[in-house]
Write an enzyme that holds these catalytic residues in place. Structure first.
Site, short mmCIF file in Angstrom:
data_model
loop_
_atom_site.label_atom_id
_atom_site.label_comp_id
_atom_site.label_asym_id
_atom_site.label_seq_id
_atom_site.Cartn_x
_atom_site.Cartn_y
_atom_site.Cartn_z
N ASP A 10 0.85 -1.18 0.00
CA ASP A 10 0.00 0.00 0.00
C ASP A 10 0.89 1.24 0.00
OD1 ASP A 10 -2.12 1.71 0.14
OD2 ASP A 10 -2.76 1.15 2.17
N ASP A 104 -2.85 2.45 -6.14
CA ASP A 104 -1.79 2.52 -5.13
C ASP A 104 -1.70 1.31 -4.20
OD1 ASP A 104 -4.20 3.05 -3.90
OD2 ASP A 104 -3.40 4.57 -2.55
N GLU A 105 -2.44 0.24 -4.48
CA GLU A 105 -2.30 -0.93 -3.62
C GLU A 105 -2.61 -2.21 -4.39
OE1 GLU A 105 -5.14 -1.61 -0.45
OE2 GLU A 105 -6.49 -0.09 -1.29
#
Length: 360
Positions: A10, A104-105
């Site tokens: 993350d 983003d993860e």
């Protein structure tokens, strides 16, 4: 023993961190990506802003009240996508079992990995190092034997940290964890659990699976398993997200359609940010209303081609609202898109209005 090795990566305050990286004058300052106007919504906040209580999906005006020195910057999704592509290339150096959740993860299954590294912890360390070297951004990692625990672990030592939960440590870890920290248990569910005397994982273990099912529906069965460290979901590179939505509970119930329409417009910016972050388009737009008696209805309209145009989505949501007869006051309103798969347009009707009612 047949256990998998799962990593959850993350990025730390991703949108805000990219802005601070690219614009040195913003470094060390509280910033929010998104609109700071009357109807603006925070899409992301830097850690400096989070210290004041600023969070994503918060109205810009409220964020400014909490942090008077807050700096609002416009989003640059092209820049975020470029960095996301760099990060995913790093992931695929180790495994093709990569399940992106957003820009983003992602989850990675490294049980069997390309370099043949024995320990998932070593892979997570290498990924974090490479991400920083190539993007000058930090990320946090969670390592465990299933997705739920890996996701939970990645939040523990944020920012720029890592947490490993071994199989033998999972039971004690989960028993001592506060119920609010369980991924998937939001504020409303936590409050309901508190009324039932459930404050920690140990408390959550006491009710039977049947009792939790009665109290929380299908989610109750999920809670029964995760508190015991059981999560059999696989990392799916072809995972299709089912829906993206936002909702808000009013401080005072209302049946004023002017107020409800204004809420749809307000929620649009937050929904727009989530859609862009997930790089998603949807064919079905849904309006959700929950009334003062806690009964909820959803109305939806499906269009022929997937859309991510927030103005079109809001317009359709407003049309759905216009068709609702309000005989009771509304306590919650939400809007969202679904049907995010890429089925041929001809499989869906040009316009399909529906009404469903459920007890919540």
């Amino acid at each position: 023993m047949g256990l998998r090795k799962i990593i959850h990566i993350d990025m730390d305050a991703f949108f805000a961190s990219v802005e601070q990286r690219d614009f040195p004058e913003l470094r060390g300052k509280p910033i929010a990506v998104g609109g700071g106007g009357e109807r603006g919504v925070v899409a992301a906040a830097s850690y400096e802003a989070r210290q004041y209580g600023v969070r994503s999906a918060m109205p810009g005006r409220r964020a400014k009240e909490l942090c008077p020195d807050l700096i609002f910057v416009k989003h640059r999704f092209d820049a975020y996508r470029e960095v996301s592509g760099q990060i995913r290339e790093i992931f695929h150096h180790y495994t093709d079992l990569v399940e992106p959740l957003s820009l983003d993860e992602a989850y990675l299954d490294v049980t069997e990995n390309k370099p043949g590294i024995q320990y998932a912890t070593q892979i997570a360390k290498e990924i974090r190092t490479k991400v920083f070297e190539q993007t000058h951004l930090t990320c946090s990692a969670g390592v465990s034997y299933n997705k739920f625990l890996a996701k939970t672990a990645s939040d523990i030592n944020k920012p720029n940290g890592m947490k490993v939960i071994l199989p033998e440590d999972a039971p004690a870890f989960l028993e001592t964890m506060k119920i609010e920290k369980f991924h998937g248990i939001g504020k409303a569910t936590a409050a309901k659990m508190h009324k039932l005397g459930i404050f920690t994982g140990m408390d959550l273990k006491k009710p039977s699976e049947h009792e939790l099912h009665q109290r929380f529906g299908k989610a109750g069965i999920h809670y029964y398993h995760i508190v015991r460290g059981i999560d059999n979901r696989s990392v799916s590179p072809d995972r299709i997200r089912k829906s993206i939505s936002v909702e808000n509970t009013f401080s005072k119930d209302t049946n004023d359609k002017t107020v409800l329409a204004a809420e749809i417009r307000s929620q649009g910016q937050s929904l727009d940010a989530r859609i862009k972050k997930a790089e998603a388009k949807g064919k079905t737009i849904t309006l959700k209303l929950k009334f003062s008696d806690f009964k909820a209805i959803t109305r939806s309209v499906s269009v022929s081609r997937p859309t991510s145009d927030i103005e079109e989505i809001q317009s359709l949501a407003l049309q759905l609202l216009d068709k609702v007869e309000l005989t009771k006051t509304v306590r919650l309103l939400g809007i969202g898109i679904s049907n995010l798969d890429e089925r041929p347009a001809e499989e869906l009707p040009q316009l399909d209005l529906g009404l469903s009612e459920v007890n919540v």
